[in-house]
Design a protein around this motif. Structure first.
Motif, mmCIF file in Angstrom:
data_model
loop_
_atom_site.group_PDB
_atom_site.id
_atom_site.type_symbol
_atom_site.label_atom_id
_atom_site.label_comp_id
_atom_site.label_asym_id
_atom_site.label_seq_id
_atom_site.Cartn_x
_atom_site.Cartn_y
_atom_site.Cartn_z
ATOM 1 N N GLY A 263 0.820 -1.210 0.000
ATOM 2 C CA GLY A 263 0.000 0.000 0.000
ATOM 3 C C GLY A 263 0.852 1.258 0.000
ATOM 4 O O GLY A 263 2.080 1.214 0.100
ATOM 5 N N ASP A 264 0.088 2.438 -0.164
ATOM 6 C CA ASP A 264 0.750 3.732 -0.159
ATOM 7 C C ASP A 264 -0.154 4.716 0.583
ATOM 8 O O ASP A 264 -1.240 5.065 0.057
ATOM 9 C CB ASP A 264 1.016 4.223 -1.584
ATOM 10 N N PRO A 265 0.238 5.097 1.757
ATOM 11 C CA PRO A 265 1.485 4.728 2.431
ATOM 12 C C PRO A 265 1.486 3.254 2.828
ATOM 13 O O PRO A 265 0.440 2.626 2.943
ATOM 14 C CB PRO A 265 1.496 5.647 3.645
ATOM 15 N N ALA A 266 2.649 2.745 3.014
ATOM 16 C CA ALA A 266 2.808 1.297 3.222
ATOM 17 C C ALA A 266 2.198 0.859 4.546
ATOM 18 O O ALA A 266 2.298 1.544 5.574
ATOM 19 C CB ALA A 266 4.275 0.950 3.185
ATOM 20 N N PHE A 267 1.555 -0.235 4.455
ATOM 21 C CA PHE A 267 1.047 -0.910 5.659
ATOM 22 C C PHE A 267 1.971 -2.085 5.916
ATOM 23 O O PHE A 267 2.199 -2.926 5.035
ATOM 24 C CB PHE A 267 -0.384 -1.386 5.446
ATOM 25 N N PHE A 268 2.477 -2.168 7.147
ATOM 26 C CA PHE A 268 3.464 -3.206 7.476
ATOM 27 C C PHE A 268 2.851 -4.280 8.380
ATOM 28 O O PHE A 268 2.067 -3.978 9.279
ATOM 29 C CB PHE A 268 4.683 -2.599 8.185
ATOM 30 N N SER A 269 3.264 -5.467 8.106
ATOM 31 C CA SER A 269 2.877 -6.594 8.974
ATOM 32 C C SER A 269 3.689 -6.528 10.269
ATOM 33 O O SER A 269 4.604 -5.725 10.417
ATOM 34 C CB SER A 269 3.152 -7.913 8.257
ATOM 35 N N GLU A 270 3.317 -7.390 11.165
ATOM 36 C CA GLU A 270 4.146 -7.551 12.356
ATOM 37 C C GLU A 270 5.489 -8.154 11.934
ATOM 38 O O GLU A 270 5.576 -8.907 10.961
ATOM 39 C CB GLU A 270 3.465 -8.474 13.367
ATOM 40 N N ASP A 271 6.548 -7.836 12.724
ATOM 41 C CA ASP A 271 7.864 -8.418 12.433
ATOM 42 C C ASP A 271 7.820 -9.930 12.629
ATOM 43 O O ASP A 271 7.123 -10.452 13.509
ATOM 44 C CB ASP A 271 8.935 -7.828 13.347
ATOM 45 N N SER A 272 8.616 -10.606 11.831
ATOM 46 C CA SER A 272 8.694 -12.069 11.943
ATOM 47 C C SER A 272 9.473 -12.452 13.197
ATOM 48 O O SER A 272 10.080 -11.615 13.879
ATOM 49 C CB SER A 272 9.389 -12.654 10.720
ATOM 50 N N ASN A 273 9.424 -13.711 13.488
ATOM 51 C CA ASN A 273 10.290 -14.246 14.525
ATOM 52 C C ASN A 273 11.749 -14.098 14.080
ATOM 53 O O ASN A 273 12.057 -14.044 12.891
ATOM 54 C CB ASN A 273 9.980 -15.722 14.750
ATOM 55 N N GLU A 274 12.663 -14.068 15.086
ATOM 56 C CA GLU A 274 14.086 -13.960 14.763
ATOM 57 C C GLU A 274 14.666 -15.348 14.511
ATOM 58 O O GLU A 274 14.350 -16.314 15.212
ATOM 59 C CB GLU A 274 14.853 -13.273 15.891
ATOM 60 N N VAL A 275 15.507 -15.404 13.529
ATOM 61 C CA VAL A 275 16.195 -16.649 13.196
ATOM 62 C C VAL A 275 17.686 -16.426 13.409
ATOM 63 O O VAL A 275 18.257 -15.462 12.894
ATOM 64 C CB VAL A 275 15.917 -17.075 11.746
ATOM 65 N N THR A 276 18.282 -17.324 14.201
ATOM 66 C CA THR A 276 19.723 -17.241 14.462
ATOM 67 C C THR A 276 20.463 -17.979 13.363
ATOM 68 O O THR A 276 20.257 -19.174 13.147
ATOM 69 C CB THR A 276 20.070 -17.861 15.818
ATOM 70 N N VAL A 277 21.301 -17.260 12.709
ATOM 71 C CA VAL A 277 22.144 -17.849 11.679
ATOM 72 C C VAL A 277 23.562 -17.890 12.228
ATOM 73 O O VAL A 277 24.122 -16.856 12.608
ATOM 74 C CB VAL A 277 22.080 -17.053 10.361
ATOM 75 N N GLU A 278 24.095 -19.076 12.313
ATOM 76 C CA GLU A 278 25.430 -19.254 12.869
ATOM 77 C C GLU A 278 26.445 -19.312 11.740
ATOM 78 O O GLU A 278 26.290 -20.091 10.804
ATOM 79 C CB GLU A 278 25.499 -20.540 13.694
ATOM 80 N N GLU A 279 27.457 -18.523 11.925
ATOM 81 C CA GLU A 279 28.539 -18.532 10.943
ATOM 82 C C GLU A 279 29.703 -19.318 11.530
ATOM 83 O O GLU A 279 30.231 -18.973 12.591
ATOM 84 C CB GLU A 279 28.978 -17.108 10.616
ATOM 85 N N THR A 280 30.070 -20.356 10.866
ATOM 86 C CA THR A 280 31.147 -21.197 11.360
ATOM 87 C C THR A 280 32.480 -20.606 10.952
ATOM 88 O O THR A 280 32.709 -20.343 9.767
ATOM 89 C CB THR A 280 31.023 -22.624 10.805
ATOM 90 N N VAL A 281 33.326 -20.404 11.978
ATOM 91 C CA VAL A 281 34.670 -19.910 11.697
ATOM 92 C C VAL A 281 35.634 -21.079 11.711
ATOM 93 O O VAL A 281 35.351 -22.141 12.271
ATOM 94 C CB VAL A 281 35.090 -18.843 12.732
ATOM 95 N N SER A 282 36.767 -20.883 11.094
ATOM 96 C CA SER A 282 37.714 -21.987 10.920
ATOM 97 C C SER A 282 38.736 -22.066 12.046
ATOM 98 O O SER A 282 39.696 -22.836 11.950
ATOM 99 C CB SER A 282 38.446 -21.832 9.574
ATOM 100 N N ASN A 283 38.561 -21.275 13.113
ATOM 101 C CA ASN A 283 39.525 -21.323 14.226
ATOM 102 C C ASN A 283 39.582 -22.720 14.821
ATOM 103 O O ASN A 283 38.540 -23.339 15.086
ATOM 104 C CB ASN A 283 39.123 -20.329 15.314
ATOM 105 N N ARG A 284 40.800 -23.210 15.064
ATOM 106 C CA ARG A 284 40.979 -24.528 15.669
ATOM 107 C C ARG A 284 40.703 -24.442 17.155
ATOM 108 O O ARG A 284 41.090 -23.490 17.828
ATOM 109 C CB ARG A 284 42.397 -25.026 15.431
ATOM 110 N N ILE A 285 40.038 -25.440 17.710
ATOM 111 C CA ILE A 285 39.650 -25.427 19.122
ATOM 112 C C ILE A 285 40.033 -26.758 19.763
ATOM 113 O O ILE A 285 39.879 -27.828 19.159
ATOM 114 C CB ILE A 285 38.139 -25.137 19.268
#
Length: 567
Positions: A196-218
């Motif tokens: 719409g104009d002006p825009a009508f916004f939905s509620e925000d979605s749930n948060e999704v955790t995206v894990e970035e794997t690093v190559s550090n040795r452990i």
């Protein structure tokens, strides 16, 4: 008159026969209904309307082009509906639900009322965010995220990301027509739909955790880094991230039999037990950067060890010392683990004790401390040791006790007089032996004297008895004087002599006998005495049958030993 067109009609009359006009009548409006079809339409490309949205309803007159139309609206809960073609609602709410209809008018032309349009409103929707395939970004890779508002159309999407829980969400992309995006950074993602104009916004979605794997040795490391751990010790396992400096890491642990493992770098065990045996692994996270899981570190736990004490000598030489060695060896403890180190366990400090009653360890005043595990002692006593390590100190079982003795030697001054002492000792010993022999001789002489008196007494009594059993034919006879005591007896050979007239002071009775005791060696410890009885010059009248040819024979009699006789 009849009319077929709508309009505003008036009339007036004229006086008959004159030109005078009567006053004009009140106007009358005649409405002409046209057959044009009228319809209410929703001015959006989506079928579902949500509360809060801007709504526009339009009155459509089919074939009404070329005319200027005026509109009438029937709407729910509306006091003064508009007269325009569109019925606009700036922000839909529950009160706008209901039936809407319209009609148009152009001058005195009117359309029919349209069919009712029912407006339905739904609650504000919530966007849905999903990660396709995985939420973990492999090192150097990406993941796909998808946003949607279910049950409606016309949406465009805004994408947001947070790089930490405490940070504000930042708009990554806005008004994206595509519902899918690919991301290569870890973080917290959410989305929303707008239309719409002006825009009508939905509620925000749930948060999704995206894990970035690093190559550090452990890796997981043990602290202290001892080769063998024993029950009761305090230890710490540490999660080491290579190249992880400059970031604040949070840690996850996988442990055996632990419900809520810590989130710190160190996994501390205040008192190790058998339940702590097993595999330990960890990983670190900094915001939404995650390391991989470390290789498992297997913790083995052995039973409490016992110290072992050895001495290079158990006797302290004169002026010298003895070296004691204490150690803690895994082979001396009963290990409960599947495998153990073959070398001695490390990290031990040793504590030394002397005698059972002393609980305080030895100090430098008591011994010379050579190195950790070795001391030199010069005092005799019962020594033991034990090992201790860690903070607070963990002690082993006490070792076995070792007895250390002192060697006693003769000094140089004493050794020079040793021959003199030896000679004096020999002289004293010989003198003592001679005295003992003399005493023995005197004792034996005393026994012989006592024995002789006893024999004389018995001989006297035997000579006065006619039935003694002694003959004069030198026939040897044995008379047992003590038949009930055959052991340790002495035999005497007695000469019976007539003293005649020479010894006038001795006038024995005729039946008296004097014995000359001669001691002869016999078998075993027996002694023999020979008794010689002389013949008489004149024999008295013999009773018939009483003479014996053995009257002059030797008589042997069994008598008690001298010791018995002297009692």
């Amino acid at each position: 008159m009849s009319i077929s067109k709508g309009g505003r009609y008036t009339c007036r009359g004229r006086v008959k026969g004159t030109n005078s006009l009567i006053t004009e009548s009140e106007p009358v409006t005649i409405q002409e209904t046209v057959t044009n079809r009228t319809e209410v339409t929703l001015q959006h490309s989506w079928s579902q309307i949500f509360t809060g949205e801007k709504i526009s309803l339009r009155c459509e007159i089919e074939g009404g082009e070329g005319k200027v139309w005026k509109y009438e609206w029937r709407a729910p809960n509306t006091i003064s509906p508009p007269t325009s073609r569109e019925y606009r609602i700036s922000r839909g709410s529950g009160s706008h639900r209901g039936a809407y209809s319209c009609r148009g008018s152009s001058d005195y032309l009117f359309t029919e009322w349209s069919d009712a349009f029912t407006l339905t409103l739904s609650g504000k929707p919530r966007a849905t965010l999903t990660a396709q395939t995985s939420k973990v970004i492999p090192a150097g890779g990406s993941v796909t995220l998808s946003c949607s508002v279910e049950g409606s159309a016309g949406w465009k999407f805004d994408w947001f990301r947070r790089d930490s829980v405490s940070s504000e969400a930042q708009l990554m992309r806005g008004n994206e027509a595509k519902r899918n995006i690919r991301v290569s950074q870890g973080g917290l993602y959410h989305c929303r739909g707008g239309r719409g104009d002006p825009a009508f916004f939905s509620e925000d979605s749930n948060e999704v955790t995206v894990e970035e794997t690093v190559s550090n040795r452990i890796t997981v490391t043990l602290h202290p880094s001892w080769s063998q751990i024993f029950t009761g010790e305090k230890i710490s396992l540490r999660c080491e991230i290579e190249g992880g400096e400059g970031k604040v890491w949070k840690y996850e642990w996988r442990t055996p039999n632990t419900i809520s493992p810590p989130t710190s770098r160190e996994y501390r065990i205040s008192r190790v037990s058998g339940s702590h045996r097993g595999a330990y692994s960890c990983r670190g996270s900094s915001d939404y950067l995650f390391t991989g899981w470390s290789d498992a570190f297997t913790l083995t736990v052995s039973d409490k060890p016992k110290a072992e004490l050895r001495a290079d000598n158990t006797a302290v030489p004169v002026g010298g010392s003895v070296t004691l060695i204490c150690s803690v060896n895994p082979s001396s403890s009963s290990s409960s683990s599947s495998s153990s180190s073959s070398s001695s366990s490390s990290g031990w400090k040793y504590y030394w004790y002397r005698d059972e009653k002393h609980s305080e360890p030895l100090t430098t005043q008591d011994a010379v401390f050579l190195s950790n595990g070795q001391i030199r002692v010069s005092q005799e006593g019962l020594y033991r040791c034990r090992g201790g390590r860690g903070d607070p100190v963990y002690y082993t079982e006490d070792s076995q006790s070792v007895r250390i003795n002192k060697t006693v030697t003769v000094s140089a001054a004493d050794s020079s007089s040793a021959p003199v002492r030896l000679i004096v000792g020999l002289v004293c010993g010989v003198s003592l032996l001679i005295i003992l022999l003399l005493l023995l001789y005197r004792c034996r002489q005393s026994k012989y004297s006592c024995f002789t008196r006893s024999i004389q007494s018995e001989s006297h009594s035997s000579s006065s008895t006619t039935n003694h059993g002694v003959n004069q034919d030198e026939t040897h006879e044995y008379d047992s004087l003590h038949p009930d005591e055959p052991q340790s007896v002495t035999y005497s050979l007695i000469d019976l002599k007539n003293p005649g007239k020479k010894r006038k002071h001795h006038k024995p009775e005729e039946s008296a006998a004097y014995a000359e005791v001669k001691m002869e060696a016999a078998e075993d410890s027996l002694m023999y005495a020979e008794v010689n009885r002389p013949k008489k010059k004149k024999a008295k009248k013999k009773k018939k049958g009483t003479s014996s040819p053995a009257a002059d024979a030797d008589v042997y009699s069994e008598v008690q030993s001298g010791s018995s006789l002297c009692q």
